[in-house]
Every structure is written in structure tokens, then in C-alpha cells.
Design a protein around this motif. Structure first.
Motif, PDB file in Angstrom:
ATOM      1  N   ALA A  43       0.822  -1.132   0.011  1.00  0.00           N
ATOM      2  CA  ALA A  43       0.006  -0.112  -0.065  1.00  0.00           C
ATOM      3  C   ALA A  43       0.823   1.293   0.110  1.00  0.00           C
ATOM      4  O   ALA A  43       0.734   2.495  -0.895  1.00  0.00           O
ATOM      5  CB  ALA A  43      -0.949  -0.095   1.092  1.00  0.00           C
ATOM      6  N   PHE A  44       1.968   1.252   0.838  1.00  0.00           N
ATOM      7  CA  PHE A  44       2.926   2.552   0.882  1.00  0.00           C
ATOM      8  C   PHE A  44       3.598   2.631  -0.274  1.00  0.00           C
ATOM      9  O   PHE A  44       3.992   3.540  -0.714  1.00  0.00           O
ATOM     10  CB  PHE A  44       3.623   2.312   2.268  1.00  0.00           C
ATOM     11  CG  PHE A  44       2.730   2.877   3.487  1.00  0.00           C
ATOM     12  CD1 PHE A  44       3.147   4.308   3.829  1.00  0.00           C
ATOM     13  CD2 PHE A  44       2.103   2.043   4.078  1.00  0.00           C
ATOM     14  CE1 PHE A  44       2.555   4.785   4.779  1.00  0.00           C
ATOM     15  CE2 PHE A  44       1.320   2.807   5.206  1.00  0.00           C
ATOM     16  CZ  PHE A  44       1.618   4.045   5.486  1.00  0.00           C
ATOM     17  N   ALA A  46       2.746   1.687  -3.405  1.00  0.00           N
ATOM     18  CA  ALA A  46       1.814   2.088  -4.272  1.00  0.00           C
ATOM     19  C   ALA A  46       1.741   3.667  -4.294  1.00  0.00           C
ATOM     20  O   ALA A  46       1.681   4.428  -5.326  1.00  0.00           O
ATOM     21  CB  ALA A  46       0.229   1.556  -4.221  1.00  0.00           C
ATOM     22  N   SER A  47       1.852   4.126  -3.120  1.00  0.00           N
ATOM     23  CA  SER A  47       2.072   5.899  -3.127  1.00  0.00           C
ATOM     24  C   SER A  47       3.183   6.401  -3.577  1.00  0.00           C
ATOM     25  O   SER A  47       3.118   7.310  -3.928  1.00  0.00           O
ATOM     26  CB  SER A  47       1.924   6.371  -1.492  1.00  0.00           C
ATOM     27  OG  SER A  47       3.158   5.980  -1.202  1.00  0.00           O
ATOM     28  N   ALA A  48       4.229   5.395  -3.960  1.00  0.00           N
ATOM     29  CA  ALA A  48       5.298   6.112  -4.572  1.00  0.00           C
ATOM     30  C   ALA A  48       5.601   5.395  -6.071  1.00  0.00           C
ATOM     31  O   ALA A  48       6.500   5.615  -6.718  1.00  0.00           O
ATOM     32  CB  ALA A  48       6.807   5.145  -3.884  1.00  0.00           C
ATOM     33  N   GLY A  49       4.416   4.893  -6.614  1.00  0.00           N
ATOM     34  CA  GLY A  49       4.342   4.679  -7.949  1.00  0.00           C
ATOM     35  C   GLY A  49       4.681   3.273  -8.345  1.00  0.00           C
ATOM     36  O   GLY A  49       4.796   2.986  -9.651  1.00  0.00           O
ATOM     37  N   ASP A  51       3.526  -0.729  -8.699  1.00  0.00           N
ATOM     38  CA  ASP A  51       2.512  -1.440  -8.787  1.00  0.00           C
ATOM     39  C   ASP A  51       3.081  -2.862  -8.945  1.00  0.00           C
ATOM     40  O   ASP A  51       4.186  -3.324  -8.581  1.00  0.00           O
ATOM     41  CB  ASP A  51       1.666  -1.700 -10.180  1.00  0.00           C
ATOM     42  CG  ASP A  51       2.758  -1.581 -11.456  1.00  0.00           C
ATOM     43  OD1 ASP A  51       3.704  -2.250 -11.222  1.00  0.00           O
ATOM     44  OD2 ASP A  51       2.287  -1.154 -12.371  1.00  0.00           O
TER      45      ASP A  51
END
Length: 578
Positions: A43-44, A46-49, A51
Motif C-alpha cells: 500500500a505504501f 503504491a503511493s510511490a508509484g 505496482d
């Protein structure tokens, strides 16, 4: 890509949304719930791009030592970008992380005090962060030894890449560069040959680009040793920091790191074998390398489970001549060494003396690499042939005796021949802070025959600073004296030169004989006989040692941990529990 495991039960993983095995799921944060740990981590990310497809790629962690306090690493952002490019080209996922950066010139009291701390930092980050392989970016003197120490304790593949040496400058038509010329010109200034305006003008030409010192100091020596050990891809030790060759090598390193990540090896301990260290000692002798490397290599070897001693450097190096014409043992600079073929060309010349079966991170044996290297180019004179060396064998020597029962080190290739056998009275300096006050006194009772003794500068007392090459007393410098015998428990910069005996063990703070030397005591150095003697009756030495009072130690923090656990120089000055 190797499978990552930990001691936590993984039986519930199939019920989680992400049950694949990848590096991102290794070194898990502990929440008492494996599935939640994986879920939250992604999840974290994903915040940095990132996948899921990105995170299934081999992850290459890249240790970065950029710092405004480390000017040698000024161009590291470009080096990092080149490594990342290589990782991405090979289908990997680069993730960089910071570690301590040890800039030699701007760190008090000495970067050596913090080498072990950086090694711990790097080792623990490699273990704590999810990655399949690591690339460690360093260069300045203590960064590469610390990274090799960390690598030796790691359980994933590791490759090193250095920032590379700087380029030379010029002053009044004379080519010069850091840092042997720094010391040479400062000596001229102390001797009255250069005034304040001239020495300032010189200063602005000594360090002209990013990169490590452009002579065979500790940084360049360690880079050459790392390539020889097989912990760096071939040809990586010498490309200048500002060159395209440096960036191309970094990109190649990134690509290779992905291959190592996929195969899971070889691991550092499989690369840094006894044969690797024997080869490294021969290269150390052939390049007239830094005395500091003896301490660093012993520390790295002990981490790798290899028993390496001071005597190994003397015996293995005794039949290896000086081949590389580079300051301070020669006249050239690292850019000359690079243009002449660098370490691969040197290994070609040394081949009859090397273990050619050794295999490094390149995956190829040294024999294969040597056969692929072109024969020596006749136009170059920086790398000499084995049968026409620049200097005799034994560029480094280990001396022992009543002043250093466990050994001390001297760089013969950078010393004065007429002082290789010398007896003279001691002039004692108790710590580096007193040196200027004592040695600049115009009324100092000193002659060129005196032996300058610096003590309480070993690992326990002071973190072992590069203070061993004490300046020539001002009154003698003004008379044109440029060298004297100097003895200490300190180190000296790999860029230094002179007849300097270093690393006396036991050190003064541990109650070694150095602690009881008095002004006027006669000291005898005989390098050929490998002896360093305090010419005082044994009974008198014993009587003096009975009155020894150890100096006060730190009461808290890193320095206390260091002083309480640091090993002597002859054992690598690592911490005992490591």
C-alpha cells in the motif's frame, strides 16, 4: 531470483491478496500478521508509484553515500543514475538507500573512528531492507573498506562501484594533484620557499574536479584492491570520476547486479576467498599502495572468515616488485594508470604470481580476464613489465622489536633509502594536538638524526588518525631537511611519503612500549632486518611499564563502544564482537 525466507510462519500467506514470493516480501516489518505486513508494505509502495508488476522484478538495493561533507562524492547523483539505468535495462527494480558517508577532510577527529560504524550501518541496512542484491557506491578512503566489511557479512550478492579518481591540475606549468602534492607544497611553505599568496594559489589547483585523490592514496589503493578481490567488475578502479567511462562502468554494474539477483550468487564470502586476498596483497605491493590497506584488508578478511596476518603482507609481498609509476611511490597519477590499462593491464603483468582460478562477481575467472586483456602497450611507461620493475620487491615492510612487539608497518617505496637503517635519539610528541606547538618551536633541540615519536594516537586513544607523518620541525625544514625517521601508533595518509613507521602494536594507550619512551632514548630502525628496537635495557623497560597509567576514556556514545571493543591495528581495528 532467490527465494526469501524468514523465521515467521508463512502458512497463512495463501489467504492473503498477495501470496507471491518476491524480495519486497522479505525482511518483513513485524506486525504479528504476515498478510497484513505484505498488504501494508505494498500500500505504501503504491503511493510511490510501484505496482505489483514492478515489485515482482528482482530488487537491487543501491547504497548511496552522497553528502555535502564529502566533496569526493560530488558527482554521485550521476553515478547513481547510471547504476539505476543498468538495473532497469536488465529488468530489475532499483531502490536506493542512504548510509553514513565518511568524507576524509571534513570529519573530526578522523574517519577511521567511524569506519566500523559505517560498516555496521551498511550491513544492517542490507539485512533490514528488502532486496535481492546490492550495489554499494563509495570511493573516499574509509567508505570502501566499510562497504567491503559489510559485504563480507551479507547473505545476498553484493557489487561495489566507486566514484573514481579526480583529474590533475596545473600550477606554473607543473602538473599536480591531491594529495601527495598537497603535502609537498605545504612542506615548501613551511620551509619558506613559498609565501602565503603562492601557497594559496597552489591550493586552488590541487583539487580541481569531483573524485577521490588522483594519486595512489588509500582511495585509489582500495579501489584497485576491490577490483582484484573480484568485488567490482573488471576495469572499475581507475576511470576518472568525471569521465563517460566511469558512467558506462556503473551502468554495466547495474546490469550485472540484476543477473546476480536472479541467480542468488556468488555471495561475497564465496568471492572473498584466501586466493582473492593473496592476489590482493600482490597487487598492493605492485602499486606501492597505502599502508592503511593492511588494516582494512585484515578487517575485511576476518569478516569473511579468512585468517590474514601482518606477516602475510611481508611474505607474499616480498617477491612482488613495484610496477606502477604513481605518486607517492612514483611520479605519475591515476589518470595515467587508467590510460595505460588500469588494473586489468597490471594483472596481466602479474599473472605469473597470481591465482588465476579465482572467480569474482563478473562470473569469470581471473585467468579468463587476463587472457582477454591486450598485451602491454610499448608506448606506456606507467605499468612496468615484471622483469623491468619500477622498484624492488617489498614496497611495504612489517618491522617488529621491543618498540612494537606485535608489529609495525613502513612504506619502503615512499621512504628515503639512507634512512632504512638508522639509529637516533627520540623526540616525543604525546598527541597530534601538541605537534605544531612542539615542532614549530625555533628553539627546539632537534637534529636530522632524531627519531620523531608520536604516541597516544592509536585506535583506543584517538581513533587512529592520519597523524603519523609528523611534519619536519620548522627549523630543520628551513635548512632543507625533507625527511626524518618517524614512529607512531597512528596511521598516515596513503598520499603521504617519507620514512614513517606506523601502527605500532600494542599502542601506547594499551600500555605498549611506545608509552614509556623518553626524550633522548635511542631508537634503532633496520628495515632489511625487519627490526624496530627501543635501545633501553629490558629491566628498565619493564620498570617503566609498571608505572603506566592508561589515559581516560569516553563515558558514553559511539566513542565509548569503540574504545571498549576495538581490536588492535594488527587485527584490523574492527570491533571485537563483529
Amino acid at each position: 531470483m532467490p527465494e526469501h525466507t524468514d523465521s515467521t510462519d508463512d502458512s497463512a500467506s495463501a489467504a492473503t491478496p498477495f501470496s507471491g514470493r518476491s524480495a519486497v516480501d522479505s525482511s518483513r516489518t513485524s506486525y504479528g500478521d504476515i498478510g497484513f505486513s505484505r498488504y501494508l508494505r505494498r500500500a505504501f509502495l503504491a503511493s510511490a508509484g510501484y505496482d505489483d508488476e514492478s515489485l515482482e522484478r528482482p530488487i537491487v538495493g543501491i547504497a548511496v553515500t552522497s553528502s555535502d561533507y564529502n566533496t569526493c562524492h560530488r558527482d554521485m547523483p550521476a553515478l547513481l543514475a547510471a547504476v539505476r539505468r543498468g538495473v532497469e535495462q536488465a529488468g530489475g527494480l532499483p531502490m536506493d538507500f542512504p548510509t553514513i558517508s565518511l568524507g576524509e577532510i571534513l570529519t573530526s577527529p578522523t574517519t577511521m573512528l567511524f569506519r566500523n560504524l559505517m560498516a555496521m550501518d551498511t550491513e544492517e541496512m542490507i539485512r533490514a531492507l528488502p532486496m535481492d542484491a546490492a550495489v554499494l557506491l563509495g570511493g573516499c578512503d574509509k567508505t570502501v573498506p566499510a562497504q567491503l566489511m559489510a559485504a563480507a557479512s551479507s547473505d545476498i550478492p553484493v557489487v561495489l562501484e566507486v566514484v573514481g579518481p579526480m583529474m590533475t591540475g596545473s600550477w606554473r606549468g607543473e602538473r599536480l594533484g591531491a594529495c601527495t602534492d598537497c603535502r609537498r607544497f605545504w612542506g615548501k611553505h613551511r620551509g619558506g620557499e613559498l609565501d602565503a599568496a603562492e601557497i594559496t594559489s597552489v591550493r586552488n589547483e590541487l583539487v580541481t574536479t569531483a573524485g577521490t585523490c588522483t594519486v595512489m592514496g588509500t582511495a585509489s589503493t582500495m579501489a584497485s584492491i576491490t577490483e582484484t578481490l573480484g568485488m567490482m567488475l573488471p576495469g572499475g578502479a581507475t576511470p576518472p570520476a568525471v569521465s563517460g567511462a566511469r558512467l558506462r562502468h556503473a551502468t554495466e554494474t547495474g546490469r550485472r547486479a540484476v543477473e546476480l539477483a536472479r541467480t542468488g550468487g556468488p555471495l561475497p564470502r564465496e568471492v572473498m576467498t584466501r586466493a582473492a586476498f593473496d592476489n590482493a596483497i600482490r597487487v598492493l605491493a605492485a602499486i606501492g599502495g597505502s599502508t592503511n590497506v593492511l588494516i582494512h584488508l585484515i578487517a575485511v578478511a576476518r569478516r569473511a572468515g579468512i585468517e590474514l596476518t601482518l606477516s602475510d603482507f611481508d611474505t607474499i609481498g616480498a617477491d612482488t616488485p613495484l610496477l606502477v609509476d604513481c605518486k607517492p611511490s612514483g611520479a605519475g597519477y591515476m589518470e595515467d594508470f587508467h590510460r595505460s590499462g588500469g588494473v586489468p593491464a597490471l594483472l596481466k603483468e602479474l599473472a605469473p604470481l597470481l591465482d588465476l582460478d579465482h572467480v569474482g562477481v563478473s562470473g569469470r575467472s581471473m585467468g579468463e580476464l587476463v587472457r582477454e586483456t591486450s598485451d602491454r602497450e610499448e608506448w606506456q611507461s606507467t605499468i612496468r613489465p615484471l622483469d623491468e620493475p619500477l622498484g624492488a620487491a617489498g614496497a611495504l615492510a612489517v618491522v617488529k622489536g621491543s618498540l612494537a612487539p606485535n608489529g609495525a608497518v613502513i612504506k619502503v617505496s615512499a621512504a628515503s633509502p639512507h634512512l632504512m637503517k638508522h639509529t637516533g635519539p627520540a623526540l616525543v610528541v604525546d598527541n597530534p594536538a601538541d605537534a605544531t606547538r612542539i615542532l614549530d618551536d625555533p628553539d627546539l633541540d632537534v637534529t636530522p638524526d632524531h627519531v620523531l615519536v608520536l604516541r597516544y594516537s592509536g585506535p583506543i586513544a584517538a581513533g587512529m588518525p592520519e597523524a603519523g607523518a609528523l611534519p619536519i620541525p620548522a627549523k630543520l625544514a628551513a635548512q632543507g631537511i625533507r625527511d626524518m625517521v618517524r614512529v607512531s601508533d597512528a596511521r598516515m595518509s596513503g598520499t603521504s611519503y617519507g620514512t614513517v613507521v606506523l601502527h605500532c602494536d600494542p599502542e601506547a594507550a594499551a600500555g605498549g612500549p611506545l608509552s614509556i619512551v623518553r626524550d633522548g632514548d635511542m631508537i634503532s630502525l633496520d628495515v632489511a632486518a625487519r627490526s624496530l628496537e627501543l635501545l633501553v635495557e629490558p629491566d628498565e623497560i619493564a620498570r617503566r611499564l609498571e608505572t603506566f597509567v592508561p589515559p581516560a576514556r569516553a563515558t558514553r556514545g559511539w566513542q565509548k563502544l569503540y574504545q571498549d571493543t576495538v581490536l588492535p591495528a594488527s587485527q584490523g581495528a574492527d570491533l571485537s564482537f563483529l
